[in-house]
Design an enzyme around this catalytic site. Structure first.
Site, PDB file in Angstrom:
ATOM      1  N   MET A  10     -66.513   5.761  -0.907  1.00 20.34           N
ATOM      2  CA  MET A  10     -65.618   6.900  -0.799  1.00 20.34           C
ATOM      3  C   MET A  10     -65.312   7.191   0.669  1.00 20.34           C
ATOM      4  SD  MET A  10     -66.184  10.818  -2.080  1.00 20.34           S
ATOM      5  CE  MET A  10     -67.646  11.114  -1.131  1.00 20.34           C
ATOM      6  N   PRO A  11     -64.040   7.125   1.074  1.00 19.47           N
ATOM      7  CA  PRO A  11     -63.720   7.502   2.449  1.00 19.47           C
ATOM      8  C   PRO A  11     -63.712   9.028   2.591  1.00 19.47           C
ATOM      9  CG  PRO A  11     -61.758   6.647   1.343  1.00 19.47           C
ATOM     10  CD  PRO A  11     -62.893   6.575   0.372  1.00 19.47           C
ATOM     11  N   ASN A  12     -64.380   9.513   3.619  1.00 19.62           N
ATOM     12  CA  ASN A  12     -64.358  10.924   3.996  1.00 19.62           C
ATOM     13  C   ASN A  12     -63.556  11.022   5.275  1.00 19.62           C
ATOM     14  OD1 ASN A  12     -66.213  12.282   2.056  1.00 19.62           O
ATOM     15  ND2 ASN A  12     -67.594  10.727   2.847  1.00 19.62           N
ATOM     16  N   ARG A  49     -61.551  11.682   0.097  1.00 19.92           N
ATOM     17  CA  ARG A  49     -61.851  13.090   0.397  1.00 19.92           C
ATOM     18  C   ARG A  49     -61.321  13.401   1.791  1.00 19.92           C
ATOM     19  NH1 ARG A  49     -66.563  15.752   2.804  1.00 19.92           N
ATOM     20  NH2 ARG A  49     -66.710  17.838   1.941  1.00 19.92           N
TER      21      ARG A  49
END
Length: 70
Positions: A10-12, A49
């Site tokens: 998941m990229p933040n 996100r």
């Protein structure tokens, strides 16, 4: 999850903006940024996100001049 032998997580994404952007501008920006993360990072759309940090113009200086003084 694996994609071409690279683990996809998941990229933040944290975005710092000077205060004053409209909600519509933020909506358009997150849509474009999410599209880029999906296309380039091969992230799942629902896993992207994005967090905005709003900065006041009196808290930022460029070239020795506060943005609020410009």
């Amino acid at each position: 999850m694996q994609h071409n032998d690279v683990e996809v997580t998941m990229p933040n994404i944290t975005v710092e903006l000077l205060s004053g952007r409209t909600l519509d501008q933020r909506r358009e920006f997150v849509a474009a940024l999410t599209d880029a993360a999906v296309d380039i990072l091969k992230a799942r759309r629902e896993a992207v996100r994005i967090v905005f940090t709003e900065i006041e113009k009196s808290d930022v200086a460029n070239g020795g001049v506060l943005e609020s003084d410009k």
